[in-house]
Enzyme design. Sequence first.
Site, PDB file in Angstrom:
ATOM      1  N   TYR A   1      -9.286  -9.434   3.921  1.00 20.83           N
ATOM      2  CA  TYR A   1      -9.001 -10.262   5.095  1.00 20.83           C
ATOM      3  C   TYR A   1      -9.126 -11.742   4.749  1.00 20.83           C
ATOM      4  CZ  TYR A   1      -9.401 -12.365   9.712  1.00 20.83           C
ATOM      5  OH  TYR A   1      -9.220 -13.164  10.812  1.00 20.83           O
TER       6      TYR A   1
ATOM      7  N   THR B   1       3.890 -13.987  17.910  1.00 19.27           N
ATOM      8  CA  THR B   1       3.653 -12.633  17.411  1.00 19.27           C
ATOM      9  C   THR B   1       2.236 -12.192  17.770  1.00 19.27           C
ATOM     10  OG1 THR B   1       2.788 -13.243  15.210  1.00 19.27           O
ATOM     11  CG2 THR B   1       5.186 -13.144  15.464  1.00 19.27           C
ATOM     12  N   GLY B   2       2.038 -10.876  17.776  1.00 18.07           N
ATOM     13  CA  GLY B   2       0.738 -10.347  18.153  1.00 18.07           C
ATOM     14  C   GLY B   2       0.373 -10.721  19.573  1.00 18.07           C
ATOM     15  N   ALA B   3       1.352 -10.604  20.484  1.00 19.54           N
ATOM     16  CA  ALA B   3       1.202 -11.160  21.833  1.00 19.54           C
ATOM     17  C   ALA B   3       0.744 -10.149  22.874  1.00 19.54           C
ATOM     18  CB  ALA B   3       2.521 -11.785  22.275  1.00 19.54           C
TER      19      ALA B   3
ATOM     20  N   GLY C   1      -5.468 -10.642  23.274  1.00 20.64           N
ATOM     21  CA  GLY C   1      -6.217 -11.681  22.590  1.00 20.64           C
ATOM     22  C   GLY C   1      -5.562 -13.044  22.581  1.00 20.64           C
TER      23      GLY C   1
END
Length: 318
Positions: free
Chosen positions: A191, A35-37, A40
């Site tokens: 966060y 995920t978040g691919a 970064g």
Amino acid sequence: MNNASTNNGLAQGGALALAGPVSSVSMAGKTCVVTGASSGIGKATAQALAAMGAEVVMVCRSRERGEAALSEIQGALQGQGRLELKLADLSIMSATRALGDDLKRNHPRIHVLVNNAGAIFRHRNVTPEGLEYTFALNHMSYFILTTQLLDTLKGSAPARIINVSSGAHTRGKIPLDDLQYKRAYNPFAAYSDTKLANVLFTYELARRLEGSGVTCNCMHPGAVATGFSSQDGPPLFKWFFKWFRPFLLTPERGAETAVYLASSPAAEGVSGKYFIRCKMTRSSRRSRDEELAQKLWEASERLLRGTATTVREQYPPR
């Protein structure tokens, strides 16, 4: 698969280094979800696993950025990568559940899940489902997608789950009575809390999965030069990443520990651990609080009630 170890402390004599070369490891025949691919660490992880021969499912929120990342990786691998793009806004619980259903339907075997999507938001905002965005994206997406895919992962064993956390977890507190920060919101505190939640979730899940053939570990990637806070991040974060970028790790270096945990034979059977630079390291005292981990699990589960069979019924605490 070896019996998983879930002792969250260090091996006798200090930090236990499990690092070993992974460039020669073959991931052929393995299906990995990252995920978040689109950029970064997530993008670098997807590229590294694809280069090892894995079939990689890249989960991204933006079609434009996702397609650009996939094209760039394919170019770097000279068209030899086996990559697939899935689009989902993981801050939305229903979208995350829909992604899980899609993955189960189209990928009967999943051997690696890397939960990496995350962000920090300058102002408090809530999702259409009423969750604060930091908590929704950084913690609930990990919880929902992972628990939805557990049967598939167990059926693919040996399988591995890697949760990208942060050294910021040491400052987290988990306000169980105000997880949506209605009383007060601080972006750094929110966060840090969610990064602590990642570690607590990792340890609790590892305990529940003992003997299943599925391992679960978390890691701190280090200070990495990415676009992590470029959109709605606090000014201090933007300033830090702008001026200190030359001294930060590249995304490829930041992804090394995730790739190691996903592929290295040395990590086989290791579960319920926290890693920095491919080495098992002691996480914060609060992160090792089993009662807090169970309460967070139950609080996360309550947010899902009324929409599906509860996770507690499927995977009771052991």
